[in-house]
Structure formats: structure tokens, C-alpha cells
Design a protein around this motif. Structure first.
Motif, PDB file in Angstrom:
ATOM      1  N   LEU A   8      79.458  -4.070  30.990  1.00  0.00           N
ATOM      2  CA  LEU A   8      78.689  -2.589  31.101  1.00  0.00           C
ATOM      3  C   LEU A   8      80.411  -1.821  30.642  1.00  0.00           C
ATOM      4  N   LEU A  57      78.804   3.400  26.868  1.00  0.00           N
ATOM      5  CA  LEU A  57      77.584   3.629  28.315  1.00  0.00           C
ATOM      6  C   LEU A  57      78.624   4.474  29.290  1.00  0.00           C
ATOM      7  N   SER A  97      78.345   7.754  30.749  1.00  0.00           N
ATOM      8  CA  SER A  97      75.848   8.287  31.138  1.00  0.00           C
ATOM      9  C   SER A  97      76.117   7.890  32.923  1.00  0.00           C
ATOM     10  N   SER A 116      74.590  -0.293  37.736  1.00  0.00           N
ATOM     11  CA  SER A 116      74.295   0.271  35.882  1.00  0.00           C
ATOM     12  C   SER A 116      74.065   1.938  36.661  1.00  0.00           C
ATOM     13  N   ILE A 157      72.957   3.791  33.524  1.00  0.00           N
ATOM     14  CA  ILE A 157      72.223   3.716  32.280  1.00  0.00           C
ATOM     15  C   ILE A 157      71.124   3.724  32.424  1.00  0.00           C
ATOM     16  N   SER A 163      67.701   1.656  30.402  1.00  0.00           N
ATOM     17  CA  SER A 163      67.842   0.661  29.431  1.00  0.00           C
ATOM     18  C   SER A 163      66.813  -0.027  29.132  1.00  0.00           C
ATOM     19  N   TYR A 189      67.711  -5.389  22.759  1.00  0.00           N
ATOM     20  CA  TYR A 189      68.444  -4.190  24.262  1.00  0.00           C
ATOM     21  C   TYR A 189      68.126  -2.729  23.615  1.00  0.00           C
ATOM     22  N   GLN A 190      67.967  -1.539  23.680  1.00  0.00           N
ATOM     23  CA  GLN A 190      68.673  -0.234  23.752  1.00  0.00           C
ATOM     24  C   GLN A 190      68.579   0.545  24.979  1.00  0.00           C
ATOM     25  N   TYR A 191      69.999   1.117  24.970  1.00  0.00           N
ATOM     26  CA  TYR A 191      70.442   1.102  25.843  1.00  0.00           C
ATOM     27  C   TYR A 191      69.933   3.508  25.970  1.00  0.00           C
ATOM     28  N   TYR A 192      69.662   4.316  26.849  1.00  0.00           N
ATOM     29  CA  TYR A 192      69.829   5.510  26.970  1.00  0.00           C
ATOM     30  C   TYR A 192      70.080   6.462  27.946  1.00  0.00           C
ATOM     31  N   ASN A 201      69.685   8.496  23.012  1.00  0.00           N
ATOM     32  CA  ASN A 201      69.385   6.769  22.200  1.00  0.00           C
ATOM     33  C   ASN A 201      71.512   6.526  22.290  1.00  0.00           C
ATOM     34  N   THR A 220      76.038   0.996  21.525  1.00  0.00           N
ATOM     35  CA  THR A 220      76.947   0.013  22.191  1.00  0.00           C
ATOM     36  C   THR A 220      77.498  -0.943  20.646  1.00  0.00           C
TER      37      THR A 220
END
Length: 516
Positions: A42, A48, A51, A84, A86, A88, A105-108, A115, A118
């Protein structure tokens, strides 16, 4: 043969530690970092850092899950937790060049649901995998090398206990002098202070390599058929079935927000405020099952292969089954799982993980001082002092001890300075790590040893002081509003820089005394 049993043990302790000492040092350093491999990953994705978990995080996660499941039969959502900040999502997509589906993978953002794209990075997973299989070498060879080094470490621990008859008395004795006695104290103190940890981490490491180094039982019983062995192993696991044959026929071809919400409400009754994530799986008949994972596991038997989860039918929101380890009555399997969990600190909360990290640092000191002690004990013996073996050990010590920390520091800096959108940038990060480490070895062989130690320690200090500064310069966007976790990284880098700065100060002072 040595004259006495104790002298034999001393000889065995010395050489079992020295021959693989450089590998052991690297294993301890990268293994200690690996306790925070998720956090390292991270940190190496600064996009990220802003967040923050909010009261809307669960609703955002549910909405994203409903959107993703329309085009994917299996998805996994991980909620923010103490490691973490976030939300994910992970699913699998088939690649054109491979028969195997790759993970996507998608991070929010955990507050807005936005969205977050990274950078590509090797992350903490590189240090983690280096810890038990090195890098760039054939996997079979490298794992055998680590297994032999681990066995040597275990031998060194046992023989060290035997030869140090005053081991517990010596823990209260520290003679801070640059002589063999001072280095011996610096070697004994971390060894005794974290002795249970060192025994556990080494023995459990050997168990993790058991199938590699002692495969004869499985080969004899299964004629080398690993799949049959694995099948029998899985058959031993007993999942507690709550409802059988629930929803054999699909009532709906899509999963609604309301259905998912009902399942999570029911799961929260079983694990109050302890839902860490969930997976949605589409069956062949079109129905959905939802697996709920806890934030904190309830059993030390939980491991990456023995996961704890609840399975619900999506349409009825009924609990289908529980998987609460241990799921087998085999004491052998449960013992092995427990040691594997201890080794990886899978069960650990924040406090316990930090204690493991501190014990890992004691292992670094133990391995490093052991290598230096071998040199210090032999400096006055001129015949050995001029030998090739002595010089080789002396130079390898410098390149390994300070060189590895320089390489890791450069690895972190590369993550910030390499262009974000460049292709295969994670490989460039790894390449900078090894190039920096190689240059440290070359420098140690080209320079006089005392000067090499001082120069590399100063370089290490400068590198680690510069990381928080570069981080602030490259990411000025609301730098002070990051999650607190990332300030702990800055603190770690500064403390590491101070340790090496102090070390270089004493080396410079001692070298000046020697000139007088």
C-alpha cells in the motif's frame, strides 16, 4: 575431532552460522519486512494513501459488488481494516496468451467510492517471496538453499544454547566496546531476549519446507502423485453443513442489493462488527452463494489454506455452511497448520504483529553480529588476517549487512521516481534493488574495509533520511492528510537512518583513535 563435547558444539555453532550466515541475514531482513508486506504494498501505491474508512464504506462495497457481479461469475471484496484503508475488489479474467485466468484488482476510495488507479509495483510481495525463494534462481534450487540455511540456523540455535552456559546471566551484561567481548554481548542479548521466537520461527520454517526436503513419505504412499495426496488431504476437512440442498433452482438470474444486504446483516449477527470481506460465486444453475470472511480470525488454526468463512444462499439469505478451523481431527495436520500460521503471523492483531516485527529485528541483529563476531575474533591473528578466506568473509559482511539495507532503500526510492505509466515498472524496481546491492559488494571489495563500512553506513543513513523527504516532494497533494499508517513508515525510515548514522559516528571515532 575437537577435544571435548563443548568445543565440538562451539565449532559447529561457528561454522553452521557462518557458511550460510549471509543468506540467513537476508532471510531475516526480508522476512521481518514481510510481516507488513500488505502495508508495504500500500505504501508503494501512494495513490491509495488518501482513502479513509467511513460509515458509508460497507454500502459502497455492496454497490460495487453488485455492479461487478453482472459481468463476472466470481468476485471478492475486501473491506477497510486496521491494515488497509481502501475497498478492494478482485476477479479473474482469461488472458489471450494463457489458459489460466489472471487476477484483476480494482481499488475504491472508502469514503466516496471513486475508482483509484494505481501504479504497477513489485510491492511487499517481492520482499516476501525473496524471503523464502530468493529471486531469479530456479524455484527448486532457491527453496532448497533456504531450507538448508534454515536447518543450519536451527543447529546454530541449539549449539548456541549448549555452549553459552551463562546465557541468561549474560543477557544483563552489555560491554559496549568495539572488541570481541562487546560483539559477543551484542550477539547474545537479542538471541536470549527473543529465544522462544527464534526457535519457533526456525522450526516452523523447516516444517514449511518439509514436503520439499523430506518427500519420501508421500512418494511411498502415493507413488509421487501429489494430486491424489492433495485430494485425500482435502477430504479430511469437514465443513459444518447447516442447510443442505438450499435453492437448487435459481430463483433470480441476477443478484440484488437487497439480497446481499440481508446476507451481510445475518452474518453480522454471527460475527458482530467483524466482517472483513465477502465473495460472490455464481453456480452453474445461475444461483449465487456468498462467502463472508472475518476481519480477525477466531482460531490460530486459520491459515491461507484453511480459511475461516460462512457460506450463505443469496436468494434466501440462509446460512448454508460454516468453515471454522480446525476442520480436521488430524493432530498432525492441525499442528502443521498452527506452526504455519505462527510463522506467517496470520492470526496476529496489530500489537502481536508489532511484537513479531521487533523479534524479527532481534533476529537481524543476531545474524549480523554473528557475522561480525567471526571477523573480530580473528583480527589479531595475522596469519589468518592476511588469508583470502578472512578477506572474503570481511568483504561479504559489508556488502550483505549494509548493502542489503541500501538495496531496500533504493527499491523504495525507485518506486517514487520511476515514471508511473512506464511498461513493466515493477521489474525496474526489482532491477534497481539488485543493481544497488551488487554495487555495494563491488564497493566493499574495492575499498579498505574500515572505509567501506563507514561509507556504506553513511550512504544508508542518507538514503533512509531522504525517503520521507522524496515522498513529500513527489506527493505534495494534501501530504499531511494521509492515513496515520503511512506516517509510521516515515518514522521507521527516520529511525533506521538514525541507527546507521550513530553506527557510522562510532566507526569514525574508533578509526580516529586507531590513528593516534
Amino acid at each position: 575431532m575437537e577435544k571435548s563435547f563443548k568445543e565440538s558444539m562451539r565449532w559447529l555453532h561457528t561454522w553452521s552460522g557462518l557458511i550460510v550466515g549471509w543468506i540467513l541475514f537476508a532471510v531475516f531482513v526480508t522476512g521481518t519486512f514481510s510481516y507488513y508486506k500488505d502495508e508495504v504494498t500500500l505504501w508503494m501505491k501512494p495513490e491509495l494513501h488518501y482513502s479513509k474508512e467511513s460509515k458509508n464504506s460497507l454500502d459502497i462495497a455492496k454497490q460495487k459488488a453488485i455492479e461487478l457481479v453482472q459481468n463476472n461469475s466470481n468476485i471478492s471484496i475486501t473491506l477497510p481494516n486496521n491494515r488497509s484503508n481502501i475497498i478492494s475488489a478482485m476477479w479473474r479474467e482469461k488472458s489471450d496468451n494463457s489458459h489460466r485466468a489472471k487476477r484483476v484488482y480494482q481499488y475504491y476510495d472508502a469514503s466516496s467510492g471513486e475508482n483509484i488507479n494505481t501504479r504497477q509495483t513489485a510491492g511487499g510481495n517481492f520482499l516476501y517471496r525473496f524471503h523464502f525463494e530468493l529471486y531469479g534462481f530456479p524455484r527448486y534450487f532457491s527453496r532448497w538453499a533456504i531450507a538448508l540455511a534454515t536447518m543450519s540456523m536451527f543447529v546454530a540455535i541449539i549449539t548456541g544454547i549448549i555452549i553459552h552456559t551463562r546465557i541468561f546471566k549474560d543477557i544483563f551484561t552489555l560491554r559496549a566496546k568495539a572488541n570481541p567481548r562487546g560483539w559477543m554481548d551484542a550477539h547474545i542479548i537479542p538471541a536470549v531476549a527473543a529465544l522462544p521466537f527464534h526457535i519457533m520461527i526456525t522450526y516452523s520454517g523447516l516444517l514449511l519446507f518439509a514436503r520439499l526436503v523430506m518427500p519420501w513419505g508421500m512418494q511411498a504412499a502415493y507413488d509421487g502423485d501429489f494430486r491424489e495426496y492433495r485430494s485425500d488431504l482435502n477430504n479430511l476437512k469437514q465443513t459444518q453443513i447447516i442447510h443442505q440442498n438450499v435453492n437448487k433452482k435459481a430463483q433470480n438470474k441476477s443478484l440484488s442489493f437487497e439480497n446481499l444486504n440481508k446476507v451481510l446483516i445475518n452474518a453480522n449477527k454471527v460475527w458482530p462488527n467483524n466482517i472483513g470481506g465477502f465473495s460472490i460465486n455464481k453456480n452453474k444453475n445461475g444461483s449465487y452463494e456468498i462467502q463472508i470472511r472475518p476481519k480477525e480470525t477466531s482460531s490460530i488454526f486459520s491459515s491461507k489454506f484453511e480459511r475461516e468463512y460462512l457460506t450463505y444462499d443469496a436468494n434466501s439469505a440462509k446460512l448454508i455452511s460454516k468453515n471454522i478451523p480446525p476442520t480436521t481431527n488430524s493432530n498432525i495436520i492441525n499442528t502443521n497448520t498452527t506452526f504455519a500460521t505462527l510463522h506467517r503471523a496470520i492470526f496476529a492483531n496489530s500489537t502481536m504483529r508489532f511484537l513479531f516485527f521487533i523479534c524479527g529485528i532481534s533476529g537481524i541483529v543476531l545474524a549480523g553480529t554473528g557475522l561480525v563476531l567471526w571477523i573480530e575474533k580473528r583480527k589479531k591473528k595475522q596469519k589468518i588476517n592476511t588469508s583470502i578466506g578472512f578477506k572474503l568473509v570481511e568483504k561479504l559482511n559489508i556488502g550483505t549487512i549494509t548493502g542489503l539495507f541500501i538495496a531496500i532503500g533504493i527499491f523504495f526510492i525507485a518506486n517514487r521516481v520511476i515514471e508511473v505509466n512506464i511498461e513493466n515498472r515493477h521489474l525496474l524496481e526489482i532491477n534497481t534493488f539488485f543493481i544497488a546491492w551488487l554495487l555495494c559488494y563491488i564497493h566493499s571489495f574495492l575499498r579498505q574495509s574500515k572505509k567501506a563500512w563507514i561509507e556504506q553506513m553513511i550512504i544508508t543513513s542518507i538514503i533512509y533520511f531522504s525517503i520521507p523527504i522524496l515522498n513529500a516532494l513527489f506527493w505534495t497533494k494534501d501530504f499531511l492528510n494521509r492515513e496515520i499508517m503511512y506516517f509510521y513508515f516515515d518514522l521507521f525510515f527516520i529511525l533506521t537512518a538514525i541507527v546507521f548514522a550513530i553506527g557510522s559516528y562510532f566507526l569514525i571515532r574508533n578509526s580516529k583513535k586507531g590513528l593516534k
